[in-house]
Write a protein that holds these residues in place. Sequence first.
Motif, mmCIF file in Angstrom:
data_model
loop_
_atom_site.group_PDB
_atom_site.id
_atom_site.type_symbol
_atom_site.label_atom_id
_atom_site.label_comp_id
_atom_site.label_asym_id
_atom_site.label_seq_id
_atom_site.Cartn_x
_atom_site.Cartn_y
_atom_site.Cartn_z
ATOM 1 N N THR A 79 8.378 -67.560 2.012
ATOM 2 C CA THR A 79 8.858 -67.062 3.299
ATOM 3 C C THR A 79 10.334 -66.734 3.194
ATOM 4 O O THR A 79 11.062 -67.327 2.384
ATOM 5 C CB THR A 79 8.634 -68.098 4.418
ATOM 6 N N TRP A 80 10.759 -65.802 4.019
ATOM 7 C CA TRP A 80 12.180 -65.450 4.080
ATOM 8 C C TRP A 80 12.810 -65.978 5.356
ATOM 9 O O TRP A 80 13.845 -65.509 5.789
ATOM 10 C CB TRP A 80 12.357 -63.932 3.992
ATOM 11 N N ARG A 81 12.182 -66.976 5.963
ATOM 12 C CA ARG A 81 12.683 -67.538 7.218
ATOM 13 C C ARG A 81 13.089 -68.988 7.004
ATOM 14 O O ARG A 81 12.420 -69.733 6.287
ATOM 15 C CB ARG A 81 11.617 -67.452 8.304
ATOM 16 N N GLU A 133 18.015 -69.720 13.551
ATOM 17 C CA GLU A 133 17.035 -69.462 12.506
ATOM 18 C C GLU A 133 17.364 -68.105 11.913
ATOM 19 O O GLU A 133 17.727 -67.169 12.631
ATOM 20 C CB GLU A 133 15.604 -69.446 13.054
ATOM 21 N N GLU A 135 16.189 -64.949 9.082
ATOM 22 C CA GLU A 135 15.055 -64.349 8.370
ATOM 23 C C GLU A 135 15.483 -63.022 7.774
ATOM 24 O O GLU A 135 16.125 -62.204 8.453
ATOM 25 C CB GLU A 135 13.861 -64.145 9.295
#
Length: 336
Positions: A79-81, A133, A135
Amino acid sequence: MKKAEFEALLDRCCTQLTIEAQTTGFKTSPQFENRVREVLRDMTIAESFLIDLDPHPQAFPDIAMGEFGVEVKFTTNDTWRSVANSVLETQRVESVKHIYLVFGKMGGTPEVRWGEYEQSVIHVRTSHVPRFEVELPSEKTAVKKSLFEEMGILYDDFRKLPMHEKMKYIRAYARKIHPDGRLWWIEEKETDEHTVPIQARLYTNLTTPEKTKLRAEAALLCPKIVKSGRARDKYDDLVLYLLTYHGVLCHQARDLFSAGSVANPKNDDNGGIYIMRALKLIETEMVEASLTMDDALFVEYWGESVSPERRITRWLEKADELARDWKPSESLFLNN
């Protein structure tokens, strides 16, 4: 160095780190962050940058290079988050004017990418204090508007506001994304801490698989649950985790691990220590959580970064120090 030159530097840095990620690999967030720092230092040896190789652990961004700064994120998941820094930014390096994100992803096909920090912040969630957060765009997810575009304010203007002014923007954002939801922190408070969620659900209304998953995550992050039944604070962190990270309100936290329906679903009347029996039933889910949960959560709840493969061992060490009348390491995770 101009902005375009610095971005070209990040291109070279991420290309080299991607090669390393796909060959030798990176196992922990501190290891990756230190390597980013070393590569940037080596690539700018002829420049006048003085990169601190041992910065304050809470400094933001992680790497300061004159007017430019790099915030480093790392995950073993595909994931890129990731959970990012506090909205407060109390340890902000004021000399930095332009911040970039360098993200190392070890899940799936290992890769390292960079993005502009302001464009990469796509959400704010509550914790002990509100946290951003981040991303990066990927082929799996649609490009999202940045949080600051959603809130209608530039990041550089937002960061300079006092906390109670920041909260006005965050509340408006909360109402925007959950127009029909119940907001538990809508009242005005001039405080740095907010530990209630944007939208809340009742634990009793969740599906059984979701209950099991959340119990496993909470148990892993909060080893205090093994403390004596007389300990008043044993469920405090657990309740706050469910509430602030998942928006789940649990009326009776004790029942998550001590109720007969949880610890003794077969009703076999074999007695024993209910918390031990309850944890044994979710060992598989706790192992899964240990391998997939964001490192930032362990830093927040344990006060330390622990590599995924060591988290169960470290949990047992912590639990052994807290438990009374039984030793978790002699009863739990015996096959790991």
